[in-house]
Design a protein around this motif. Sequence first.
Motif, PDB file in Angstrom:
ATOM      1  N   GLN A  17       0.823  -1.202   0.000  1.00 26.05           N
ATOM      2  CA  GLN A  17       0.000   0.000   0.000  1.00 26.05           C
ATOM      3  C   GLN A  17       0.864   1.262   0.000  1.00 26.05           C
ATOM      4  OE1 GLN A  17      -2.377  -0.819   3.471  1.00 26.05           O
ATOM      5  NE2 GLN A  17      -4.049  -1.712   2.251  1.00 26.05           N
ATOM      6  N   ALA A  20       2.557   1.695  -3.467  1.00 21.45           N
ATOM      7  CA  ALA A  20       1.590   2.166  -4.456  1.00 21.45           C
ATOM      8  C   ALA A  20       1.297   3.649  -4.252  1.00 21.45           C
ATOM      9  CB  ALA A  20       0.307   1.344  -4.374  1.00 21.45           C
ATOM     10  N   GLU A  21       1.145   4.045  -3.006  1.00 20.99           N
ATOM     11  CA  GLU A  21       0.862   5.446  -2.708  1.00 20.99           C
ATOM     12  C   GLU A  21       2.026   6.350  -3.126  1.00 20.99           C
ATOM     13  OE1 GLU A  21      -0.012   8.224   1.178  1.00 20.99           O
ATOM     14  OE2 GLU A  21      -0.765   6.171   1.193  1.00 20.99           O
ATOM     15  N   VAL A  25      -0.214   5.335  -7.679  1.00 24.06           N
ATOM     16  CA  VAL A  25      -1.064   4.411  -8.432  1.00 24.06           C
ATOM     17  C   VAL A  25      -1.858   3.543  -7.463  1.00 24.06           C
ATOM     18  CG1 VAL A  25       0.456   4.344 -10.444  1.00 24.06           C
ATOM     19  CG2 VAL A  25       0.762   2.667  -8.617  1.00 24.06           C
ATOM     20  N   ALA A  26      -2.861   2.884  -7.994  1.00 25.16           N
ATOM     21  CA  ALA A  26      -3.637   1.941  -7.197  1.00 25.16           C
ATOM     22  C   ALA A  26      -2.786   0.703  -6.912  1.00 25.16           C
ATOM     23  CB  ALA A  26      -4.903   1.528  -7.946  1.00 25.16           C
ATOM     24  N   VAL A  27      -3.106   0.016  -5.845  1.00 30.06           N
ATOM     25  CA  VAL A  27      -2.370  -1.195  -5.475  1.00 30.06           C
ATOM     26  C   VAL A  27      -2.382  -2.198  -6.623  1.00 30.06           C
ATOM     27  CG1 VAL A  27      -2.368  -3.204  -3.938  1.00 30.06           C
ATOM     28  CG2 VAL A  27      -2.673  -0.928  -2.990  1.00 30.06           C
ATOM     29  N   SER A  28      -3.515  -2.401  -7.268  1.00 35.11           N
ATOM     30  CA  SER A  28      -3.594  -3.377  -8.353  1.00 35.11           C
ATOM     31  C   SER A  28      -2.673  -2.991  -9.508  1.00 35.11           C
ATOM     32  CB  SER A  28      -5.032  -3.543  -8.851  1.00 35.11           C
ATOM     33  OG  SER A  28      -5.532  -2.311  -9.313  1.00 35.11           O
ATOM     34  N   ARG A  29      -2.579  -1.714  -9.820  1.00 34.21           N
ATOM     35  CA  ARG A  29      -1.678  -1.272 -10.900  1.00 34.21           C
ATOM     36  C   ARG A  29      -0.231  -1.476 -10.484  1.00 34.21           C
ATOM     37  NH1 ARG A  29      -1.743   2.695 -15.480  1.00 34.21           N
ATOM     38  NH2 ARG A  29      -3.935   2.183 -15.331  1.00 34.21           N
ATOM     39  N   TRP A  30       0.087  -1.159  -9.230  1.00 32.75           N
ATOM     40  CA  TRP A  30       1.460  -1.326  -8.743  1.00 32.75           C
ATOM     41  C   TRP A  30       1.876  -2.789  -8.820  1.00 32.75           C
ATOM     42  CZ3 TRP A  30       4.191  -3.827  -4.927  1.00 32.75           C
ATOM     43  CH2 TRP A  30       5.487  -3.380  -4.720  1.00 32.75           C
TER      44      TRP A  30
END
Length: 67
Positions: A17, A20-21, A25-30
């Motif tokens: 998390q 990603a932050e 980006v969103a966690v899924s994209r990361w």
Amino acid sequence: MGQVTIYLDDEAETRVQEAAEVNGVAVSRWVAELIRERTAAEWPESVRQLAGAWSDFPDAETLRHTR
């Protein structure tokens, strides 16, 4: 587009998390980008740019003839 469920311990979840932050980006994209990087079939451009960067490193022909 596929969907995957993964289970993370609390520490791993927090680290994902935060990463990603930081990257905005969103966690899924990361996670998807990390998977693409780790499964790439060729060297990244940053590595390919290093080709020939060491002027004193022998070329392929020299290396082949030293055996």
